[in-house]
Design a protein around this motif. Structure first.
Motif, short mmCIF file in Angstrom:
data_model
loop_
_atom_site.label_atom_id
_atom_site.label_comp_id
_atom_site.label_asym_id
_atom_site.label_seq_id
_atom_site.Cartn_x
_atom_site.Cartn_y
_atom_site.Cartn_z
N ALA A 81 0.86 -1.19 0.00
CA ALA A 81 0.00 0.00 0.00
C ALA A 81 0.89 1.24 0.00
O ALA A 81 1.88 1.30 0.74
CB ALA A 81 -0.91 0.01 1.22
N ARG A 82 0.55 2.20 -0.85
CA ARG A 82 1.25 3.48 -0.89
C ARG A 82 0.22 4.55 -0.63
O ARG A 82 -0.82 4.58 -1.28
CB ARG A 82 1.91 3.68 -2.25
CG ARG A 82 3.09 2.77 -2.48
CD ARG A 82 3.68 2.93 -3.89
NE ARG A 82 4.92 2.21 -4.02
CZ ARG A 82 5.01 0.89 -4.21
NH1 ARG A 82 3.94 0.17 -4.29
NH2 ARG A 82 6.20 0.31 -4.30
N TRP A 83 0.51 5.41 0.34
CA TRP A 83 -0.45 6.45 0.68
C TRP A 83 0.26 7.74 1.06
O TRP A 83 1.39 7.74 1.54
CB TRP A 83 -1.41 5.99 1.77
CG TRP A 83 -0.83 5.26 2.95
CD1 TRP A 83 -0.39 3.96 3.00
CD2 TRP A 83 -0.67 5.77 4.27
NE1 TRP A 83 0.04 3.64 4.25
CE2 TRP A 83 -0.12 4.73 5.07
CE3 TRP A 83 -0.94 6.98 4.87
CZ2 TRP A 83 0.16 4.88 6.42
CZ3 TRP A 83 -0.65 7.14 6.22
CH2 TRP A 83 -0.12 6.09 6.97
N LEU A 84 -0.42 8.82 0.76
CA LEU A 84 0.08 10.14 1.09
C LEU A 84 -0.48 10.55 2.45
O LEU A 84 -1.62 10.21 2.80
CB LEU A 84 -0.35 11.17 0.06
CG LEU A 84 0.12 10.93 -1.37
CD1 LEU A 84 -0.43 12.00 -2.29
CD2 LEU A 84 1.63 10.88 -1.45
N TYR A 85 0.33 11.26 3.20
CA TYR A 85 -0.11 11.80 4.49
C TYR A 85 0.45 13.21 4.62
O TYR A 85 1.50 13.53 4.05
CB TYR A 85 0.37 10.92 5.66
CG TYR A 85 1.86 10.99 5.82
CD1 TYR A 85 2.43 11.83 6.76
CD2 TYR A 85 2.70 10.24 4.99
CE1 TYR A 85 3.81 11.92 6.89
CE2 TYR A 85 4.07 10.32 5.11
CZ TYR A 85 4.63 11.16 6.06
OH TYR A 85 5.98 11.25 6.17
N GLY A 86 -0.23 14.05 5.32
CA GLY A 86 0.25 15.40 5.53
C GLY A 86 -0.36 15.97 6.80
O GLY A 86 -1.47 15.63 7.18
N TYR A 87 0.41 16.84 7.44
CA TYR A 87 -0.03 17.49 8.69
C TYR A 87 -0.17 18.98 8.46
O TYR A 87 0.63 19.59 7.74
CB TYR A 87 0.98 17.24 9.81
CG TYR A 87 1.20 15.77 10.07
CD1 TYR A 87 0.21 15.01 10.70
CD2 TYR A 87 2.36 15.14 9.67
CE1 TYR A 87 0.40 13.65 10.92
CE2 TYR A 87 2.56 13.79 9.89
CZ TYR A 87 1.58 13.06 10.52
OH TYR A 87 1.76 11.72 10.73
N ARG A 88 -1.18 19.57 9.10
CA ARG A 88 -1.37 21.02 9.00
C ARG A 88 -0.17 21.71 9.66
O ARG A 88 0.25 21.35 10.74
CB ARG A 88 -2.67 21.45 9.70
CG ARG A 88 -2.98 22.91 9.44
CD ARG A 88 -4.28 23.35 10.08
NE ARG A 88 -5.44 22.56 9.75
CZ ARG A 88 -6.21 22.76 8.68
NH1 ARG A 88 -5.91 23.70 7.81
NH2 ARG A 88 -7.27 22.01 8.48
N ARG A 89 0.36 22.67 8.92
CA ARG A 89 1.55 23.39 9.41
C ARG A 89 1.17 24.49 10.35
O ARG A 89 0.14 25.05 10.31
CB ARG A 89 2.31 23.96 8.23
CG ARG A 89 2.81 22.87 7.33
CD ARG A 89 3.49 23.43 6.13
NE ARG A 89 3.76 22.31 5.22
CZ ARG A 89 4.19 22.46 4.00
NH1 ARG A 89 4.39 23.65 3.52
NH2 ARG A 89 4.42 21.43 3.26
#
Length: 89
Positions: A81-89
């Motif tokens: 599985a490949r997934w993008l993740y990101g956090y609010r800066r």
């Protein structure tokens, strides 16, 4: 799905963007983060539990995880599985 376009969109909205790669059966259990998080499946099949609610996002579907929400991510597919993740800066 154009990863560069997604990165630019998320940056405009104030989020980082990274790629995570998990082998079949990988489980990330009961995590919390101090910031809001976005997640998007690029390949494979993930199951998410967010504060007791279970989701199976489609490829390219964006999932919002609120700050401090307890969440678990599982690779429930038979492959990587490949997934993008990101956090609010």
């Amino acid at each position: 799905m154009d990863m560069e376009a997604i990165q630019q969109d998320w940056a405009r909205r104030g989020f980082s963007c990274g790629l995570w790669i998990d082998p079949p059966g990988q489980v990330w259990r009961d995590y919390t983060h101090p910031a809001d998080e976005l997640l998007m499946v690029m390949e494979g099949e993930l199951e998410l539990e967010i504060d007791g609610r279970t989701l199976r996002p489609r490829l390219g579907e964006e999932v919002f995880i609120p700050a401090r929400a307890r969440h678990t991510v599982r690779n429930v597919g038979g492959g990587t599985a490949r997934w993008l993740y990101g956090y609010r800066r």
